[in-house]
Design a protein around this motif. Structure first.
Motif, PDB file in Angstrom:
ATOM      1  N   GLU A   9       0.819  -1.217   0.000  1.00 10.18           N
ATOM      2  CA  GLU A   9       0.000   0.000   0.000  1.00 10.18           C
ATOM      3  C   GLU A   9       0.856   1.272   0.000  1.00 10.18           C
ATOM      4  N   THR A  10       1.850   1.315   0.896  1.00  5.20           N
ATOM      5  CA  THR A  10       2.649   2.547   0.981  1.00  5.20           C
ATOM      6  C   THR A  10       3.563   2.682  -0.239  1.00  5.20           C
ATOM      7  N   ILE A  11       3.971   1.557  -0.835  1.00  2.00           N
ATOM      8  CA  ILE A  11       4.756   1.661  -2.074  1.00  2.00           C
ATOM      9  C   ILE A  11       3.870   2.220  -3.185  1.00  2.00           C
ATOM     10  N   GLY A  12       2.608   1.776  -3.210  1.00  2.00           N
ATOM     11  CA  GLY A  12       1.652   2.329  -4.183  1.00  2.00           C
ATOM     12  C   GLY A  12       1.463   3.824  -3.969  1.00  2.00           C
ATOM     13  N   GLU A  13       1.387   4.224  -2.710  1.00  2.00           N
ATOM     14  CA  GLU A  13       1.217   5.640  -2.369  1.00  2.00           C
ATOM     15  C   GLU A  13       2.438   6.445  -2.828  1.00  2.00           C
ATOM     16  N   ALA A  14       3.614   5.877  -2.572  1.00  6.39           N
ATOM     17  CA  ALA A  14       4.859   6.545  -2.989  1.00  6.39           C
ATOM     18  C   ALA A  14       4.901   6.692  -4.510  1.00  6.39           C
ATOM     19  N   ALA A  15       4.476   5.661  -5.224  1.00  7.23           N
ATOM     20  CA  ALA A  15       4.483   5.711  -6.694  1.00  7.23           C
ATOM     21  C   ALA A  15       3.567   6.818  -7.195  1.00  7.23           C
ATOM     22  N   GLU A  16       2.410   6.970  -6.547  1.00  2.00           N
ATOM     23  CA  GLU A  16       1.478   8.034  -6.956  1.00  2.00           C
ATOM     24  C   GLU A  16       2.090   9.414  -6.701  1.00  2.00           C
ATOM     25  N   ILE A  17       2.759   9.559  -5.554  1.00  2.00           N
ATOM     26  CA  ILE A  17       3.422  10.838  -5.238  1.00  2.00           C
ATOM     27  C   ILE A  17       4.450  11.169  -6.308  1.00  2.00           C
ATOM     28  N   LEU A  18       5.245  10.162  -6.696  1.00  2.00           N
ATOM     29  CA  LEU A  18       6.277  10.382  -7.722  1.00  2.00           C
ATOM     30  C   LEU A  18       5.641  10.764  -9.056  1.00  2.00           C
ATOM     31  N   LYS A  19       4.563  10.077  -9.417  1.00  2.00           N
ATOM     32  CA  LYS A  19       3.904  10.371 -10.699  1.00  2.00           C
ATOM     33  C   LYS A  19       3.341  11.782 -10.714  1.00  2.00           C
ATOM     34  N   SER A  20       2.938  12.282  -9.540  1.00  2.00           N
ATOM     35  CA  SER A  20       2.374  13.631  -9.539  1.00  2.00           C
ATOM     36  C   SER A  20       3.410  14.691  -9.170  1.00  2.00           C
ATOM     37  N   GLY A  21       4.693  14.344  -9.280  1.00  2.00           N
ATOM     38  CA  GLY A  21       5.742  15.367  -9.152  1.00  2.00           C
ATOM     39  C   GLY A  21       6.255  15.593  -7.740  1.00  2.00           C
ATOM     40  N   GLY A  22       5.953  14.691  -6.806  1.00  2.00           N
ATOM     41  CA  GLY A  22       6.405  14.855  -5.430  1.00  2.00           C
ATOM     42  C   GLY A  22       7.730  14.162  -5.148  1.00  2.00           C
ATOM     43  N   LEU A  23       8.167  14.253  -3.885  1.00  2.00           N
ATOM     44  CA  LEU A  23       9.454  13.689  -3.453  1.00  2.00           C
ATOM     45  C   LEU A  23       9.243  12.549  -2.456  1.00  2.00           C
ATOM     46  N   VAL A  24      10.013  11.488  -2.653  1.00  2.00           N
ATOM     47  CA  VAL A  24       9.910  10.318  -1.771  1.00  2.00           C
ATOM     48  C   VAL A  24      11.286   9.962  -1.219  1.00  2.00           C
ATOM     49  N   GLY A  25      11.357   9.729   0.085  1.00  2.00           N
ATOM     50  CA  GLY A  25      12.578   9.204   0.701  1.00  2.00           C
ATOM     51  C   GLY A  25      12.627   7.709   0.420  1.00  2.00           C
ATOM     52  N   MET A  26      13.610   7.296  -0.370  1.00  2.00           N
ATOM     53  CA  MET A  26      13.648   5.913  -0.870  1.00  2.00           C
ATOM     54  C   MET A  26      14.848   5.163  -0.288  1.00  2.00           C
ATOM     55  N   PRO A  27      14.593   4.051   0.400  1.00  2.00           N
ATOM     56  CA  PRO A  27      15.733   3.272   0.893  1.00  2.00           C
ATOM     57  C   PRO A  27      16.471   2.622  -0.272  1.00  2.00           C
ATOM     58  N   THR A  28      17.787   2.688  -0.250  1.00  2.00           N
ATOM     59  CA  THR A  28      18.585   1.925  -1.212  1.00  2.00           C
ATOM     60  C   THR A  28      19.661   1.219  -0.396  1.00  2.00           C
ATOM     61  N   GLU A  29      20.430   0.356  -1.026  1.00  2.00           N
ATOM     62  CA  GLU A  29      21.461  -0.362  -0.281  1.00  2.00           C
ATOM     63  C   GLU A  29      22.624   0.557   0.098  1.00  2.00           C
ATOM     64  N   THR A  30      22.750   1.721  -0.559  1.00  2.00           N
ATOM     65  CA  THR A  30      23.847   2.639  -0.219  1.00  2.00           C
ATOM     66  C   THR A  30      23.411   3.569   0.918  1.00  2.00           C
ATOM     67  N   VAL A  31      22.556   4.556   0.586  1.00  2.00           N
ATOM     68  CA  VAL A  31      22.007   5.465   1.595  1.00  2.00           C
ATOM     69  C   VAL A  31      20.550   5.732   1.197  1.00  2.00           C
ATOM     70  N   TYR A  32      19.798   6.440   2.033  1.00  2.00           N
ATOM     71  CA  TYR A  32      18.442   6.826   1.630  1.00  2.00           C
ATOM     72  C   TYR A  32      18.550   7.892   0.540  1.00  2.00           C
ATOM     73  N   GLY A  33      17.760   7.710  -0.518  1.00  2.00           N
ATOM     74  CA  GLY A  33      17.761   8.668  -1.615  1.00  2.00           C
ATOM     75  C   GLY A  33      16.544   9.571  -1.546  1.00  2.00           C
ATOM     76  N   LEU A  34      16.689  10.779  -2.086  1.00  2.00           N
ATOM     77  CA  LEU A  34      15.554  11.702  -2.200  1.00  2.00           C
ATOM     78  C   LEU A  34      15.099  11.618  -3.655  1.00  2.00           C
ATOM     79  N   ALA A  35      14.037  10.847  -3.890  1.00  2.00           N
ATOM     80  CA  ALA A  35      13.673  10.482  -5.258  1.00  2.00           C
ATOM     81  C   ALA A  35      12.595  11.372  -5.847  1.00  2.00           C
ATOM     82  N   ALA A  36      12.755  11.658  -7.155  1.00  2.00           N
ATOM     83  CA  ALA A  36      11.739  12.369  -7.939  1.00  2.00           C
ATOM     84  C   ALA A  36      11.722  11.773  -9.339  1.00  2.00           C
ATOM     85  N   ASN A  37      10.609  11.974 -10.039  1.00  2.00           N
ATOM     86  CA  ASN A  37      10.485  11.547 -11.434  1.00  2.00           C
ATOM     87  C   ASN A  37      11.535  12.268 -12.278  1.00  2.00           C
ATOM     88  N   ALA A  38      12.482  11.515 -12.838  1.00  2.00           N
ATOM     89  CA  ALA A  38      13.595  12.123 -13.588  1.00  2.00           C
ATOM     90  C   ALA A  38      13.149  12.701 -14.927  1.00  2.00           C
TER      91      ALA A  38
END
Ligand code: AMP
Ligand code: MG
Length: 322
Positions: A9-38
């Motif tokens: 559910e929260t991944i779906g919510e994050a995907a919607e935020i990204l699609k509408s131009g928002g920012l998501v704190g995304m865990p990666t194996e390196t560090v947390y990323g500040l993700a946006a639609n590139a």
């Protein structure tokens, strides 16, 4: 509080935020990323605003797999080998942008190359699969502070500037990805990380070395700064347009330009004086004006507040012909 634990559910919510131009704190194996639609320049501008970066660095683009990367960059033989050995994982490759590559010019700061990586973290993978977008994501912290390896670090640093933080515990590597430049004649490491020079040399069958910075090219943490510069000279804080110049306007463009001033010599970063929109347009418009073959570009004054400082930083460098 924008921190939420990971679920479909929260991944779906994050995907919607990204699609509408928002920012998501995304865990990666390196560090947390500040993700946006590139693909969305305005969304990418939000990353720079949230981080409070005084300048535009090119960002790393995160994609699902090598096939997805192939939509945006030229996959060379060396890239194929490196990807085969280290993707998904903490290795970023610098490769030539493909002609017509739709990634925002702001994300790669106007360069003809792109930094791209396939993260191995299952949540990053799931998010990429769900949103079906390439994600620009630098570390999710204020510029100049430590890279975040827990959701709490992201929240402490960025607060409500990030729309949602996907909380997935601490990062495995806890160190930024190795950056390997494969866009030149020989492979060069621009930033050290968990994938070492020895690992890369063994995989590629050639000796891979660290970039030797020349004295007038300042290094950012472990990284040579490369900048896009237009061919045309740039004149900042212009209050008129001289013969033979193109115009990069901001806000109401009140200049009377004599005679035939072709449309392809005039762009407006933001008619409504929105600095965020101006940032999103900056590199693409400089390139468009440059393409018209003019020898100079007159740029109207840009306010220094907020992301305006980063815009002015870039314009000042262009004006000095660094
Ligand atoms: P970050 O996104 O904060 O982890 O930093 C990304 C690193 O990759 C920075 O050091 C950038 O300067 C570097 N980088 C990104 N794109 C490019 C590129 N096209 N050419 C060279 N270096 C790049
Ligand atoms: Mg960082």
């Amino acid at each position: 509080m924008p921190i939420k634990s990971v679920s479909s559910e929260t991944i779906g919510e994050a995907a919607e935020i990204l699609k509408s131009g928002g920012l998501v704190g995304m865990p990666t194996e390196t560090v947390y990323g500040l993700a946006a639609n590139a693909l969305d320049g305005a969304a990418v501008a939000k990353i720079f605003e949230a981080k409070g970066r005084p300048s535009f660095n090119p960002l790393i683009i995160h994609v699902r797999d090598i096939e997805s990367a192939g939509a945006y960059v030229e996959i060379t033989e060396a890239a194929r080998v490196a990807a085969h050995h280290f993707w998904p994982g903490p290795l970023t490759l610098i490769l030539q942008r493909k002609a017509g590559c739709p990634i925002s010019e702001l994300a790669s700061a106007g360069l003809d190359t792109l930094a791209i990586r396939v993260p191995s973290h299952p949540v990053a993978q799931e998010l990429l699969k769900t949103c079906k977008l390439p994600l620009a994501a630098p570390s999710a912290n204020k510029s100049g502070s430590l890279s975040p390896t827990t959701p709490a670090h992201v929240h402490d640093s960025l607060g409500d500037k990030v729309d949602l933080i996907l909380a997935a515990g601490a990062c495995d590597v806890g160190l930024e990805s190795t950056v390997l430049d494969l866009s030149g004649d020989k492979p060069v490491i621009l930033r050290p990380g968990a994938v070492t020079a020895e690992d890369l040399s063994a995989a590629l069958g050639v000796s891979v070395e660290y970039e030797q910075g020349d004295s007038d090219a300042p290094k950012s943490p472990g990284m040579l700064l490369k900048h896009y510069a237009p061919n045309a000279s740039v004149r900042i804080n212009a209050i008129d347009v001289k013969e033979g110049e193109a115009l990069l306007a901001f806000g109401a463009d009140k200049f009377m330009v004599a005679g035939d001033f072709p449309g392809d010599m005039r762009r407006n970063l933001s008619k409504g004086q929105d600095l965020h929109e101006a940032a999103a347009n900056l590199f693409a418009m400089l390139k468009e004006l440059d393409k018209s073959g003019v020898s100079a570009i007159a740029v109207m004054a840009i306010p220094e507040n907020g992301i305006g400082a980063a815009i002015n930083d870039r314009l000042k460098r262009a004006a000095q012909k660094d």
